[in-house]
Design an enzyme around this catalytic site. Structure first.
Site, PDB file in Angstrom:
ATOM      1  N   GLY A  79      34.823  39.218  41.407  1.00 30.64           N
ATOM      2  CA  GLY A  79      34.794  39.665  40.015  1.00 30.64           C
ATOM      3  C   GLY A  79      34.277  41.083  39.920  1.00 30.64           C
ATOM      4  O   GLY A  79      33.709  41.628  40.875  1.00 30.64           O
TER       5      GLY A  79
ATOM      6  N   CYS B 246      33.258  37.414  47.859  1.00 31.57           N
ATOM      7  CA  CYS B 246      32.871  38.714  47.287  1.00 31.57           C
ATOM      8  C   CYS B 246      31.774  38.512  46.230  1.00 31.57           C
ATOM      9  O   CYS B 246      30.659  38.141  46.570  1.00 31.57           O
ATOM     10  CB  CYS B 246      34.091  39.421  46.730  1.00 31.57           C
ATOM     11  SG  CYS B 246      33.809  41.206  46.444  1.00 31.57           S
ATOM     12  N   TYR B 247      32.057  38.714  44.948  1.00 30.09           N
ATOM     13  CA  TYR B 247      31.033  38.485  43.927  1.00 30.09           C
ATOM     14  C   TYR B 247      30.510  37.056  43.996  1.00 30.09           C
ATOM     15  O   TYR B 247      29.327  36.805  43.766  1.00 30.09           O
ATOM     16  CB  TYR B 247      31.579  38.768  42.530  1.00 30.09           C
ATOM     17  CG  TYR B 247      30.555  38.520  41.437  1.00 30.09           C
ATOM     18  CD1 TYR B 247      29.668  39.519  41.051  1.00 30.09           C
ATOM     19  CD2 TYR B 247      30.450  37.272  40.819  1.00 30.09           C
ATOM     20  CE1 TYR B 247      28.708  39.283  40.080  1.00 30.09           C
ATOM     21  CE2 TYR B 247      29.497  37.024  39.853  1.00 30.09           C
ATOM     22  CZ  TYR B 247      28.622  38.030  39.476  1.00 30.09           C
ATOM     23  OH  TYR B 247      27.667  37.793  38.524  1.00 30.09           O
TER      24      TYR B 247
ATOM     25  N   HIS C  41      37.771  39.569  51.247  1.00 35.74           N
ATOM     26  CA  HIS C  41      38.752  38.739  50.539  1.00 35.74           C
ATOM     27  C   HIS C  41      39.727  38.104  51.537  1.00 35.74           C
ATOM     28  O   HIS C  41      40.663  38.758  52.007  1.00 35.74           O
ATOM     29  CB  HIS C  41      39.524  39.583  49.518  1.00 35.74           C
ATOM     30  CG  HIS C  41      38.699  39.996  48.342  1.00 35.74           C
ATOM     31  ND1 HIS C  41      38.573  39.225  47.216  1.00 35.74           N
ATOM     32  CD2 HIS C  41      37.943  41.100  48.130  1.00 35.74           C
ATOM     33  CE1 HIS C  41      37.780  39.831  46.348  1.00 35.74           C
ATOM     34  NE2 HIS C  41      37.380  40.964  46.878  1.00 35.74           N
TER      35      HIS C  41
ATOM     36  N   GLU D 277      41.941  35.954  50.834  1.00 33.49           N
ATOM     37  CA  GLU D 277      43.176  35.561  50.156  1.00 33.49           C
ATOM     38  C   GLU D 277      44.266  36.620  50.195  1.00 33.49           C
ATOM     39  O   GLU D 277      45.442  36.316  49.958  1.00 33.49           O
ATOM     40  CB  GLU D 277      42.882  35.173  48.699  1.00 33.49           C
ATOM     41  CG  GLU D 277      42.453  36.320  47.808  1.00 33.49           C
ATOM     42  CD  GLU D 277      40.956  36.588  47.799  1.00 33.49           C
ATOM     43  OE1 GLU D 277      40.456  37.155  46.825  1.00 33.49           O
ATOM     44  OE2 GLU D 277      40.291  36.210  48.783  1.00 33.49           O
TER      45      GLU D 277
ATOM     46  N   ASP E 127      62.956  28.428  35.523  1.00 32.31           N
ATOM     47  CA  ASP E 127      61.910  27.559  34.965  1.00 32.31           C
ATOM     48  C   ASP E 127      62.491  26.491  34.046  1.00 32.31           C
ATOM     49  O   ASP E 127      62.231  25.298  34.215  1.00 32.31           O
ATOM     50  CB  ASP E 127      60.882  28.394  34.203  1.00 32.31           C
ATOM     51  CG  ASP E 127      60.296  29.512  35.036  1.00 32.31           C
ATOM     52  OD1 ASP E 127      60.391  29.427  36.281  1.00 32.31           O
ATOM     53  OD2 ASP E 127      59.765  30.474  34.466  1.00 32.31           O
TER      54      ASP E 127
ATOM     55  N   LYS F 263      55.773  30.099  40.573  1.00 30.87           N
ATOM     56  CA  LYS F 263      57.231  30.274  40.573  1.00 30.87           C
ATOM     57  C   LYS F 263      57.883  29.790  41.863  1.00 30.87           C
ATOM     58  O   LYS F 263      58.923  29.105  41.820  1.00 30.87           O
ATOM     59  CB  LYS F 263      57.569  31.739  40.323  1.00 30.87           C
ATOM     60  CG  LYS F 263      59.059  32.076  40.392  1.00 30.87           C
ATOM     61  CD  LYS F 263      59.827  31.540  39.196  1.00 30.87           C
ATOM     62  CE  LYS F 263      59.609  32.438  38.004  1.00 30.87           C
ATOM     63  NZ  LYS F 263      60.521  32.096  36.886  1.00 30.87           N
TER      64      LYS F 263
END
Length: 515
Positions: A56, A83-84, A172, A174, A230, A371
């Site tokens: 964050g 991280c944060y 990070h 990710e 979708d 998606k």
């Protein structure tokens, strides 16, 4: 979906929070993103196997710095701070975080100083390349924790509690810039949390069909079918559950791509085999949009008119008590603003519910999916590749690609320019690598020269991006020769445009659409 085989992400506002969810789902484990303000009773109700505290923009020493419910650490389940999230955990357990003399933004190298479950899938202690994004550093370890990895600047890069399943990473895992990120998250998700890889699209289809039948009963469902991935997959899923009690309505807003109305009708007949009703409401949409230039106002008007049209059409089906929408998880995430974390980027007309006057309930079978997962569901349902691999198209249509006032004349100009853009790119090998491509009509005019005559006409912007799920995107490097061919054709063939530019912005900081 909740349960002991799921992971809960508490969001502190990082631009990467959605990527955490994507990486976990790639491990075939279900997860959800909730605001860090979620109370402990709601967290218990979710019954997660593990909790991740996201990054964050805040500093833990700021006044009113965001913190999760302190009881999170009393649930007896693993917690990973990123991280944060690691800094928040550090402060909670008595460690110290201070502004760093050496901020770390971008690639860095770490060394594993003490092996453990987070690093069990790595080949060795390193050095390993990771992605850092922080200006604060840990100057005192939290009580009961030890450093298990450090950066080349002697900054603690990862910590672990000596006896409890609490971990922190300053980097990070990710993002793709951390090559070992997948192994690290797998170590936490599978080895620490004990999650089984049971989140598959086959299992999702089975569960979704059961849920739809339970929700709908013997009622009729109205589905707004746009022809996009979708809505088409949502319709196919509902059709599998209730058959011909599904009535698909395709609203021709006048804001579609060139010849798209006919193309959608043809596709529905050839591949979907469902009840299909086409409604021409283009004049109504243009009247409502007259004089409107603000993008949020456009979206809200279009959403309202959509609802009005469906409300009127639903009267043709006396047992229609449900309205189906292809709402996706990114729609939900981007439409929710938390105190402190991620701000609302844009409103989505298919997220805010239905007006009270419309006596129907929503059916949103794809609300949990990203998606690429929707495409996988489509393939699982046996939909044709023409349907599953269709390029994304915004719900408001060309209204958010015609910047400024939306008129029939300006939409027609854009339709021609957009068609040329897509036709030329579809002939190139890069077509399958492009997530989305289009032309936008800008609300500016420039001077040009055509046939020795001065012109003063509009500017078209070409946009092409690569992405996995639309949450982040990079501009696609279209070859200059192809860009030149697109520009030449648009200027020569489309009256009203005398200049073409190319958008080289990524998301973030830009969005994929211009409005």
């Amino acid at each position: 979906m909740t349960g002991s085989n799921s992971v809960l992400i508490l969001d502190f506002g990082s631009q990467y929070t959605q990527l955490i969810a994507r990486r976990i789902r790639e491990l075939n484990v279900y997860c959800e993103i909730h605001p860090y303000t979620r109370d402990i009773d709601a967290i218990r109700a979710f019954s997660p196997a593990g909790i991740i505290l996201s990054g964050g923009p805040s500093s833990v020493y700021d006044e009113g710095a965001p913190e999760p419910a302190p009881e999170v650490y009393e649930l007896g389940i693993p917690v990973l701070g990123i991280c944060y999230g690691m800094q928040s955990m550090t402060r909670t357990f008595g460690g110290r975080i201070e502004p760093s003399d050496h901020r770390e933004f971008g690639r860095a190298e770490i060394h594993v100083t003490e092996p453990g479950p987070l690093f069990s899938r790595l080949s060795g202690p390193g050095p390993h390349t990771v992605w850092m994004s922080h200006g604060d550093r840990m100057t005192r370890l939290p009580e009961g924790f030890r450093m298990v990895a450090e950066s080349t600047h002697d900054i603690p890069a990862a910590i672990a509690h000596a006896s409890k399943p609490f971990f922190g990473m300053q980097f990070h895992p990710e993002v793709v810039h951390t090559p070992i990120g997948g192994e690290l998250l797998a170590g936490f998700i599978h080895d620490v949390c004990g999650c089984e890889p049971s989140w598959t699209m086959a299992a999702f289809v089975t569960g979704a069909v059961e849920n739809i039948r339970a929700q709908v009963g013997d009622a009729t469902v109205i589905c707004g079918l746009s022809g996009g991935v979708d809505s088409s997959v949502a319709a196919a899923l509902i059709h599998k559950a209730i058959g011909d009690r599904l009535q698909c309505i395709f609203v021709d807003t006048g804001l579609l791509r060139k010849d798209e109305g006919d193309a959608v009708e043809d596709m529905a007949a050839r591949h979907l085999h469902m009840n299909f009703h086409r409604v021409d409401a283009s004049e109504r949409f243009f009247q409502e949009l007259e004089g409107v230039t603000d993008p949020e106002t456009k979206r809200k008007i279009i959403g309202r008119v959509f609802i009005d049209v469906f409300d009127e059409e639903s009267q043709r089906f006396p047992n229609a008590r449900f309205l189906a929408q292809g709402t996706l998880y990114p729609d939900v995430i981007e439409s929710i603003s938390f105190k402190g974390p991620s701000h609302t980027i844009k409103s989505h007309h298919n997220v805010g519910g239905l007006p009270d006057r419309m006596k129907m309930e929503l059916v949103e079978p794809l609300r949990e999916l990203f998606k690429d997962e929707v495409r996988a569901v489509g393939s699982e349902l046996g939909l044709h590749e023409e349907v599953v691999q269709r390029k994304p198209f915004p719900g408001p249509g060309l209204a958010v690609r015609v910047l400024g006032e939306v008129t029939p004349e300006r939409v027609q100009i854009l339709q021609e320019a957009d068609a040329i853009t897509r036709i030329e790119l579809s002939r190139e090998p890069c077509w399958d690598e492009i997530w989305q491509c289009f032309a936008a009509l800008l609300p500016v005019q420039t001077v040009g020269v055509m046939g020795d005559q001065r012109t003063y006409e509009s500017v078209a912007a070409i946009r092409a991006v690569s992405s996995t799920d639309g949450m982040t995107a990079d501009f696609y490097p279209i070859p200059h020769a192809v860009l030149g061919r697109i520009s030449t054709r648009i200027i020569n063939e489309v009256r009203g445009i005398n200049r073409v530019v190319y958008d080289v912005s990524s998301k973030p900081p830009a969005t994929i659409e211009w409005e």
